[in-house]
Scaffold this motif. Sequence first.
Motif, PDB file in Angstrom:
ATOM      1  N   SER A  24      -0.127  13.627 -12.016  1.00  0.00           N
ATOM      2  CA  SER A  24      -0.417  12.511 -11.129  1.00  0.00           C
ATOM      3  C   SER A  24      -0.582  11.234 -11.937  1.00  0.00           C
ATOM      4  CB  SER A  24      -1.700  12.781 -10.341  1.00  0.00           C
ATOM      5  OG  SER A  24      -1.503  13.862  -9.464  1.00  0.00           O
ATOM      6  N   MET A  25       0.091  10.181 -11.502  1.00  0.00           N
ATOM      7  CA  MET A  25       0.050   8.932 -12.247  1.00  0.00           C
ATOM      8  C   MET A  25      -1.121   8.075 -11.809  1.00  0.00           C
ATOM      9  SD  MET A  25       4.137   8.268 -12.404  1.00  0.00           S
ATOM     10  CE  MET A  25       4.130   7.217 -13.846  1.00  0.00           C
ATOM     11  N   LEU A  26      -1.518   7.150 -12.680  1.00  0.00           N
ATOM     12  CA  LEU A  26      -2.661   6.283 -12.435  1.00  0.00           C
ATOM     13  C   LEU A  26      -2.213   4.829 -12.406  1.00  0.00           C
ATOM     14  CD1 LEU A  26      -5.050   7.868 -15.094  1.00  0.00           C
ATOM     15  CD2 LEU A  26      -4.989   8.376 -12.651  1.00  0.00           C
ATOM     16  N   ILE A  27      -2.900   4.038 -11.583  1.00  0.00           N
ATOM     17  CA  ILE A  27      -2.600   2.611 -11.542  1.00  0.00           C
ATOM     18  C   ILE A  27      -3.078   1.949 -12.828  1.00  0.00           C
ATOM     19  CG2 ILE A  27      -3.136   0.446 -10.374  1.00  0.00           C
ATOM     20  CD1 ILE A  27      -3.270   2.016  -7.769  1.00  0.00           C
ATOM     21  N   SER A  28      -2.197   1.169 -13.438  1.00  0.00           N
ATOM     22  CA  SER A  28      -2.570   0.509 -14.691  1.00  0.00           C
ATOM     23  C   SER A  28      -2.696  -0.990 -14.511  1.00  0.00           C
ATOM     24  CB  SER A  28      -1.543   0.816 -15.771  1.00  0.00           C
ATOM     25  OG  SER A  28      -0.318   0.213 -15.457  1.00  0.00           O
ATOM     26  N   GLU A  29      -2.862  -1.457 -13.277  1.00  0.00           N
ATOM     27  CA  GLU A  29      -2.964  -2.888 -13.011  1.00  0.00           C
ATOM     28  C   GLU A  29      -4.207  -3.511 -13.649  1.00  0.00           C
ATOM     29  OE1 GLU A  29      -3.605  -3.991  -8.975  1.00  0.00           O
ATOM     30  OE2 GLU A  29      -5.008  -2.387  -8.620  1.00  0.00           O
ATOM     31  N   LEU A  30      -5.168  -2.672 -13.992  1.00  0.00           N
ATOM     32  CA  LEU A  30      -6.384  -3.203 -14.593  1.00  0.00           C
ATOM     33  C   LEU A  30      -6.159  -3.771 -15.991  1.00  0.00           C
ATOM     34  CD1 LEU A  30      -8.913  -0.511 -13.376  1.00  0.00           C
ATOM     35  CD2 LEU A  30      -8.397  -2.727 -12.386  1.00  0.00           C
ATOM     36  N   LEU A  31      -4.975  -3.556 -16.496  1.00  0.00           N
ATOM     37  CA  LEU A  31      -4.613  -4.217 -17.745  1.00  0.00           C
ATOM     38  C   LEU A  31      -4.594  -5.727 -17.583  1.00  0.00           C
ATOM     39  CD1 LEU A  31      -1.653  -1.919 -18.812  1.00  0.00           C
ATOM     40  CD2 LEU A  31      -3.977  -1.885 -19.674  1.00  0.00           C
ATOM     41  N   PRO A  52       0.818  -1.208   0.000  1.00  0.00           N
ATOM     42  CA  PRO A  52       0.000   0.000   0.000  1.00  0.00           C
ATOM     43  C   PRO A  52       0.855   1.263   0.000  1.00  0.00           C
ATOM     44  CG  PRO A  52       0.085  -0.910   2.193  1.00  0.00           C
ATOM     45  CD  PRO A  52       0.892  -1.833   1.314  1.00  0.00           C
ATOM     46  N   ILE A  53       0.330   2.286  -0.608  1.00  0.00           N
ATOM     47  CA  ILE A  53       1.015   3.564  -0.614  1.00  0.00           C
ATOM     48  C   ILE A  53       0.054   4.637  -0.166  1.00  0.00           C
ATOM     49  CG2 ILE A  53       2.722   3.042  -2.393  1.00  0.00           C
ATOM     50  CD1 ILE A  53       0.795   4.494  -4.351  1.00  0.00           C
ATOM     51  N   GLU A  54       0.580   5.742   0.300  1.00  0.00           N
ATOM     52  CA  GLU A  54      -0.283   6.816   0.767  1.00  0.00           C
ATOM     53  C   GLU A  54      -0.839   7.617  -0.405  1.00  0.00           C
ATOM     54  OE1 GLU A  54       2.363   8.791   3.352  1.00  0.00           O
ATOM     55  OE2 GLU A  54       2.555   7.055   4.651  1.00  0.00           O
ATOM     56  N   ASP A  55       0.027   7.917  -1.323  1.00  0.00           N
ATOM     57  CA  ASP A  55      -0.377   8.733  -2.463  1.00  0.00           C
ATOM     58  C   ASP A  55       0.252   8.177  -3.721  1.00  0.00           C
ATOM     59  OD1 ASP A  55      -1.834  10.965  -1.193  1.00  0.00           O
ATOM     60  OD2 ASP A  55       0.087  11.312  -0.225  1.00  0.00           O
ATOM     61  N   LEU A  56      -0.447   8.290  -4.798  1.00  0.00           N
ATOM     62  CA  LEU A  56       0.140   7.925  -6.067  1.00  0.00           C
ATOM     63  C   LEU A  56       1.254   8.914  -6.402  1.00  0.00           C
ATOM     64  CD1 LEU A  56      -3.054   7.032  -8.105  1.00  0.00           C
ATOM     65  CD2 LEU A  56      -1.301   5.478  -7.306  1.00  0.00           C
ATOM     66  N   PRO A  57       2.319   8.418  -7.003  1.00  0.00           N
ATOM     67  CA  PRO A  57       3.431   9.305  -7.353  1.00  0.00           C
ATOM     68  C   PRO A  57       3.071  10.229  -8.504  1.00  0.00           C
ATOM     69  CG  PRO A  57       3.807   7.116  -8.240  1.00  0.00           C
ATOM     70  CD  PRO A  57       2.555   7.030  -7.404  1.00  0.00           C
ATOM     71  N   THR A  58       3.870  11.259  -8.634  1.00  0.00           N
ATOM     72  CA  THR A  58       3.711  12.116  -9.803  1.00  0.00           C
ATOM     73  C   THR A  58       4.774  11.754 -10.822  1.00  0.00           C
ATOM     74  OG1 THR A  58       5.063  13.793  -8.728  1.00  0.00           O
ATOM     75  CG2 THR A  58       2.691  14.044  -8.547  1.00  0.00           C
ATOM     76  N   CYS A  59       4.448  11.989 -12.056  1.00  0.00           N
ATOM     77  CA  CYS A  59       5.338  11.662 -13.161  1.00  0.00           C
ATOM     78  C   CYS A  59       6.632  12.476 -13.084  1.00  0.00           C
ATOM     79  CB  CYS A  59       4.607  11.948 -14.461  1.00  0.00           C
ATOM     80  SG  CYS A  59       5.615  11.673 -15.916  1.00  0.00           S
ATOM     81  N   PRO A  60       7.778  11.796 -13.131  1.00  0.00           N
ATOM     82  CA  PRO A  60       9.042  12.525 -13.093  1.00  0.00           C
ATOM     83  C   PRO A  60       9.313  13.314 -14.371  1.00  0.00           C
ATOM     84  CG  PRO A  60       9.450  10.195 -13.407  1.00  0.00           C
ATOM     85  CD  PRO A  60       7.967  10.342 -13.168  1.00  0.00           C
ATOM     86  N   GLU A  61       8.583  12.984 -15.408  1.00  0.00           N
ATOM     87  CA  GLU A  61       8.788  13.665 -16.690  1.00  0.00           C
ATOM     88  C   GLU A  61       7.990  14.955 -16.803  1.00  0.00           C
ATOM     89  OE1 GLU A  61      10.865  12.633 -19.202  1.00  0.00           O
ATOM     90  OE2 GLU A  61      11.540  11.088 -17.837  1.00  0.00           O
ATOM     91  N   CYS A  62       6.729  14.923 -16.393  1.00  0.00           N
ATOM     92  CA  CYS A  62       5.873  16.087 -16.615  1.00  0.00           C
ATOM     93  C   CYS A  62       5.100  16.527 -15.373  1.00  0.00           C
ATOM     94  CB  CYS A  62       4.912  15.811 -17.775  1.00  0.00           C
ATOM     95  SG  CYS A  62       3.680  14.563 -17.401  1.00  0.00           S
ATOM     96  N   GLY A  63       5.240  15.814 -14.247  1.00  0.00           N
ATOM     97  CA  GLY A  63       4.619  16.251 -13.009  1.00  0.00           C
ATOM     98  C   GLY A  63       3.142  15.928 -12.861  1.00  0.00           C
TER      99      GLY A  63
END
Length: 51
Positions: free
Chosen positions: A38-45, A25-36
Motif C-alpha cells: 500500500s502506497m503512502l501520500i508524500s505530499e507532506l514533503l 479525492p480518492i477512495e483508496d490509496l493505490p498499491t505499488c505496481p512493483e511490489c504490491g
Amino acid sequence: MERGKKEPVEVVCPKCRYTQIITLPIEDLPTCPECGTSMLISELLDEGKSY
Ligand SMILES: [Zn+2]
C-alpha cells in the motif's frame, strides 16, 4: 484545506520508493505496481505551501 477540489498528490511506496501521481479525492490509496505494498501520500514533503 478545501474539499471537492481535485488536487494531484504524490504517493510513494514505503518499501521500494516507487512514486506515482494521483488525484484526490480518492477512495483508496493505490498499491505499488512493483511490489504490491500500500502506497503512502508524500505530499507532506511540501510543507511550505499553504492553501
Ligand atoms: Zn513497492
